[in-house]
Design a protein around this motif. Sequence first.
Motif, PDB file in Angstrom:
ATOM      1  N   VAL A   4       0.906  -1.601   0.031  1.00  0.00           N
ATOM      2  CA  VAL A   4      -0.050  -0.194   0.205  1.00  0.00           C
ATOM      3  C   VAL A   4       1.202   1.199  -0.044  1.00  0.00           C
ATOM      4  O   VAL A   4       1.556   1.569   1.074  1.00  0.00           O
ATOM      5  N   MET A   5      -0.168   2.133  -1.063  1.00  0.00           N
ATOM      6  CA  MET A   5       1.633   2.951  -0.837  1.00  0.00           C
ATOM      7  C   MET A   5       0.948   4.099  -0.424  1.00  0.00           C
ATOM      8  O   MET A   5      -0.406   4.536  -0.764  1.00  0.00           O
ATOM      9  N   LYS A   6       1.741   5.562   0.283  1.00  0.00           N
ATOM     10  CA  LYS A   6       1.157   6.641   0.663  1.00  0.00           C
ATOM     11  C   LYS A   6       0.550   7.435   0.129  1.00  0.00           C
ATOM     12  O   LYS A   6       0.135   7.421  -1.647  1.00  0.00           O
ATOM     13  N   ILE A   7      -0.173   8.158   0.208  1.00  0.00           N
ATOM     14  CA  ILE A   7      -1.499   8.914  -0.687  1.00  0.00           C
ATOM     15  C   ILE A   7      -0.482   9.729  -1.714  1.00  0.00           C
ATOM     16  O   ILE A   7      -0.338  10.302  -2.677  1.00  0.00           O
ATOM     17  N   ASN A   8       0.847  10.295  -1.087  1.00  0.00           N
ATOM     18  CA  ASN A   8       1.441  10.871  -1.945  1.00  0.00           C
ATOM     19  C   ASN A   8       2.497  10.553  -2.598  1.00  0.00           C
ATOM     20  O   ASN A   8       3.720  11.435  -3.143  1.00  0.00           O
ATOM     21  N   THR A   9       2.540   9.576  -2.597  1.00  0.00           N
ATOM     22  CA  THR A   9       3.557   8.676  -3.129  1.00  0.00           C
ATOM     23  C   THR A   9       4.123   9.274  -4.996  1.00  0.00           C
ATOM     24  O   THR A   9       3.381   9.215  -5.954  1.00  0.00           O
ATOM     25  N   SER A  10       5.785   9.637  -5.267  1.00  0.00           N
ATOM     26  CA  SER A  10       6.069  10.229  -6.849  1.00  0.00           C
ATOM     27  C   SER A  10       5.719   8.378  -7.585  1.00  0.00           C
ATOM     28  O   SER A  10       6.015   7.425  -6.865  1.00  0.00           O
ATOM     29  N   ALA A  11       5.766   8.864  -8.553  1.00  0.00           N
ATOM     30  CA  ALA A  11       5.406   7.809  -9.899  1.00  0.00           C
ATOM     31  C   ALA A  11       6.991   8.042  -9.848  1.00  0.00           C
ATOM     32  O   ALA A  11       7.134   6.404 -10.201  1.00  0.00           O
ATOM     33  N   GLU A  12       7.964   8.402  -9.607  1.00  0.00           N
ATOM     34  CA  GLU A  12       9.756   7.727  -9.292  1.00  0.00           C
ATOM     35  C   GLU A  12       9.517   6.998  -8.071  1.00  0.00           C
ATOM     36  O   GLU A  12      10.352   5.462  -8.664  1.00  0.00           O
TER      37      GLU A  12
END
Length: 337
Positions: A4-12
């Motif tokens: 599960v990724m954080k809401i503000n996760t970047s594409a990188e």
Amino acid sequence: MVVVMKINTSAEQIATLDKRLKASGYQTHLIRGAKRIVIGAVGDRRPVEPAELESMPGVEKVLRIMKPYKLVSREVQETDTIIKIGGLEIGGKKLTVIAGPCAVESREQLLSAAQAVRRSGANVLRGGAYKPRTSPYSFQGLEKEGLRLLAEVGAQTELATITEVVDEESLLTAVRYVDMVQIGARNMQNFRLLRAAGKSGKPVLLKRGLSATVEEWLMAAEYIVSSGNREVILCERGIRTFEDSTRNTLDLSAVALAKQLTHLPVIVDPSHATGKRELVGAMSRAAVAAGADGLIIEVHPDPAVALCDGPQSLDPGEFDALMSGLRPLGAAVGREL
């Protein structure tokens, strides 16, 4: 596992994690939900500890998937999958009704059936071009000519189309003509066909096998999804039991259970389940009440002369009456028809 990724996760950050998982032998599947982004990781050739991944930038948490089927599980995706074909949505609030003859017999027969089911409110035209029959002497279908007629009539009546495929060769041909393909009960565990369907680029309706458990059914769906195709519709069509009063035993508990275990749409085939047209209406209503996302019903202009499954096929008048009766029931359970 599910990352599960954080809401503000970047594409990188997503790309870095994806590369790390693939280096460890995992297949990765990025799922963008309305509220979060998750990465489904399948495989365990070089297991990675959750704590190791949770320390990476952008990762919120890592969850183990306990079910043997991974990508079709609600552990990976909590929200229902909705499959879109043009303006049609399968798995949403509106019930999907697939209707038409068991087999394409002629242009006149198919067009008559298509016009009738469309007037009554069906969304998808069904028609068999390849017919896997118990007897080698029974009608086996018009094959490519049947597909051509299905495409022609579907376009003329503005109905989406679906047909059953029986092997990889028929699949490669069918995808050029229809909007969806069906894998029948006899082929539910034809794993080469399942993988090919996963690479076909077409939505797949997967029928439950004659004696398959729910888990085996979902594992078959996993083959398709893990091969790259997330557009799978499950179809309960009755299973073989000791009972011989009906063609099969319709397991409506499997519909409710599958809706809990998986995010995939689930529809019911009351025609093959019962084998008797006089039972199709009652089982259709029961399926909607049980939470099915739709129905697939055999309709023939003149069932008495049908080359395939006449005793379980409705005529246009019977189908219209069934659809009229389903509308208030659908509204009562929060569905539209």
